[in-house]
Enzyme design. Sequence first.
Site, PDB file in Angstrom:
ATOM      1  N   SER A   1     -52.467 -19.060  15.423  1.00  0.00           N
ATOM      2  CA  SER A   1     -53.196 -19.859  16.058  1.00  0.00           C
ATOM      3  C   SER A   1     -54.251 -20.668  15.734  1.00  0.00           C
ATOM      4  CB  SER A   1     -53.716 -19.026  17.342  1.00  0.00           C
ATOM      5  OG  SER A   1     -52.681 -18.693  18.302  1.00  0.00           O
TER       6      SER A   1
ATOM      7  N   LYS B   1     -53.951 -24.418  16.041  1.00  0.00           N
ATOM      8  CA  LYS B   1     -54.214 -25.153  17.317  1.00  0.00           C
ATOM      9  C   LYS B   1     -55.401 -26.200  17.188  1.00  0.00           C
ATOM     10  CE  LYS B   1     -52.433 -21.280  19.822  1.00  0.00           C
ATOM     11  NZ  LYS B   1     -52.720 -20.045  20.843  1.00  0.00           N
TER      12      LYS B   1
ATOM     13  N   TYR C   1     -44.142 -26.686  17.162  1.00  0.00           N
ATOM     14  CA  TYR C   1     -45.223 -25.735  17.796  1.00  0.00           C
ATOM     15  C   TYR C   1     -44.997 -24.539  16.883  1.00  0.00           C
ATOM     16  CZ  TYR C   1     -48.102 -22.025  19.679  1.00  0.00           C
ATOM     17  OH  TYR C   1     -48.841 -20.938  19.778  1.00  0.00           O
TER      18      TYR C   1
ATOM     19  N   TYR D   1     -60.473 -16.608  22.513  1.00  0.00           N
ATOM     20  CA  TYR D   1     -59.847 -16.092  23.740  1.00  0.00           C
ATOM     21  C   TYR D   1     -60.877 -15.148  24.607  1.00  0.00           C
ATOM     22  CZ  TYR D   1     -55.795 -17.206  20.928  1.00  0.00           C
ATOM     23  OH  TYR D   1     -55.010 -18.054  19.884  1.00  0.00           O
TER      24      TYR D   1
ATOM     25  N   VAL E   1     -52.737 -14.672  14.971  1.00  0.00           N
ATOM     26  CA  VAL E   1     -51.849 -13.201  14.747  1.00  0.00           C
ATOM     27  C   VAL E   1     -51.571 -13.085  13.497  1.00  0.00           C
ATOM     28  CG1 VAL E   1     -51.455 -13.071  17.224  1.00  0.00           C
ATOM     29  CG2 VAL E   1     -50.039 -14.306  15.800  1.00  0.00           C
TER      30      VAL E   1
HETATM   31  O1  DON Z   1     -47.427 -18.846  19.802  1.00  0.00           O
HETATM   32  C1  DON Z   1     -47.797 -17.473  19.570  1.00  0.00           C
HETATM   33  O2  DON Z   1     -47.822 -16.534  20.158  1.00  0.00           O
HETATM   34  C2  DON Z   1     -48.093 -17.322  18.071  1.00  0.00           C
HETATM   35  N1  DON Z   1     -47.320 -18.689  17.315  1.00  0.00           N
HETATM   36  C3  DON Z   1     -49.525 -17.740  17.713  1.00  0.00           C
HETATM   37  C4  DON Z   1     -50.238 -16.939  18.628  1.00  0.00           C
HETATM   38  C5  DON Z   1     -51.781 -16.402  18.008  1.00  0.00           C
HETATM   39  O3  DON Z   1     -51.873 -16.645  16.754  1.00  0.00           O
HETATM   40  C6  DON Z   1     -52.713 -15.844  18.808  1.00  0.00           C
HETATM   41  N2  DON Z   1     -53.984 -15.655  17.997  1.00  0.00           N
HETATM   42  N3  DON Z   1     -54.621 -14.810  18.288  1.00  0.00           N
END
Ligand code: DON
Length: 607
Positions: free
Chosen positions: A64, A67, A189, A241, A259
């Site tokens: 993320s 983003k 994405y 978040y 993550v």
């Molecule tokens: O879309 C997803 O769920 C993962 N590619 C990225 C989510 C993520 O990194 C959330 N961060 N804390």
Amino acid sequence: MQSPIQTYLEGLHSRLAKIQGGAVASYIPELTKANPDWLGICLVTMDGVAYSVGDSEQLFTIQSISKPFIYATALADRGRDFVARRVGVEPSGDAFNSISLNPQTGAPLNPMINAGAIASTSLVEGDTPEAQWRRIESSMAAFMGREISVDESVYRSESETGFRNRAIAWMLKNFGITDGEPMASLENYFRQCSILVNCRDLAYMAATLANGGVHPLTGKRALPAEHVERVLSVMATCGMYDYAGSWLYEVGIPAKSGVGGGIIAALPGRFGIGVFSPCLDEKGNSLRGIEACKQLSKDFSLHAFTRAGDPKMALGRVYSGADAPSRRQPGAELRAYLKEHAHRIKYLCLHGLLQVDGMEYVIRKMREMAPESHSFILDMNLVTGISESAARLLNQARLGFMEDGLAVVFSRIHDRQAIIEPLSKTAGGKDRGFLSFEDNDLAVEWCENRLFCTTTPPPDSVTSLADFPLFRGISAPLLEKVEAVTRIQGYRAGEKILECGQAGDGRIFFIESGQVSILVPLPSGGHQRISSMGPGMNFGEMVLLGQATRSATVIADSDVRCHILKVDDFNRLSEQAPQLKITLLENLTKDMADKLRRATQWISALA
Ligand code: DON
């Protein structure tokens, strides 16, 4: 001596390494392969110096943290209004994968949750998914300062298990938030989330945002300036978040987690921070990463709401044209005039990154000095940049002072876009632009001329050798003899009259009309102007004292006419009339003493 910053980070790393808890992400199966003990911290300054400890070179997937950079790319490609109609900027207070859409429009609440991120990716320019991916690659490479690569196994792992994101993508399509084939940009994405980074990369990406969109090492602009604060704003309110509130409270730096275990924090104008530790807390943020940022923020007072620098720091030394007159050799009339009036020329040395609060203080000081001033020279040598709002304020003040007959000119902003760009951009419609000089000497000479011309126009030529200070006290008949052995030589504007280092050829030059500049070569290959001269001034007289080679270069600034006297002719005349040489050498000594006094005055004024 090891840098105390490095020592501090090593201490922090060893303290954090003891923290246990959290778990590596598992909903993307490939991510379970991460070593939970990995821990890396990296801090990057605005001029690109990196301090890093631990597993700062360990590669992992950005997830993320991609983003904010893709949201930035969408803003750059589509513009603020277009993006704002499709992606909100409100914190959702929900988890990263919550389907937080605006009940009326279906628009995702912000670009940091998956829904908003998937929408942002779809807005990145590209007629085909492949073209869109190439745009993503080049943009991410600009932020990272190097070519990117993708962890194909993580990409496949997420693409094969990303059912929730696929549902979100179809929802967005259903609400008309995304155009085209939603699964195609969703694959982009997944790929962007699988870009391989290390802790250093993250810190440089954060530093690029903190540095106004310019990569601190490559110097390449990765994002138009006007979008930087928008990206940092959503990072500050939504980047962590449903932990964003506590984060802003505890750490106070715009940030984004992923993550994969990474966290970036970008403190405008100060630092970029990258932290990596795969063990996540219940909200999906790196547990030790959060602790690292809390400690850094506390120990280095990095909270964005900490009292900013004192506005008064924007204004350094203030001195006058009487303290540091131009290096030209003024005629007696001009010298006498400046002796009385040069104090009305004010130098203001400005410092640092000029913001509205500092500019308010500077302009207030100028207004206080205005009654006794004629010109202001803003010395920008120690200025690192100026915000558009501060530049607008300064331009307005400059025009206001001009209406009151006061000139405001800049010095030492040559080739410095961080200053020239905002000043040019914020110059109003009626504004014919600002005057800037390469150095203070040229600036103060212009102000001196402006001051003098408002009263008495300088003589544009001299008619007789008697007008030259070097011949002061020499009888007219003797002067006639000297005049008889001199010859007149004309030079075109821009013509080089003498070259530094060339062999002395025994000629002394007396300027009848026109202006010349005396320059000395600099190690950089450039030249520094050390003086300028006009009618009634002379140069090259050091040959009288046996100078072997010329010590400076002389350039005609305008068409120039000179009386040229050869030393041999002079010496021959002096044999017949020794008083000639005595008087002339006396005048030369006085002139050199005066030059020495003025040079000392300059140095003490600048000390
Ligand atoms: O879309 C997803 O769920 C993962 N590619 C990225 C989510 C993520 O990194 C959330 N961060 N804390």
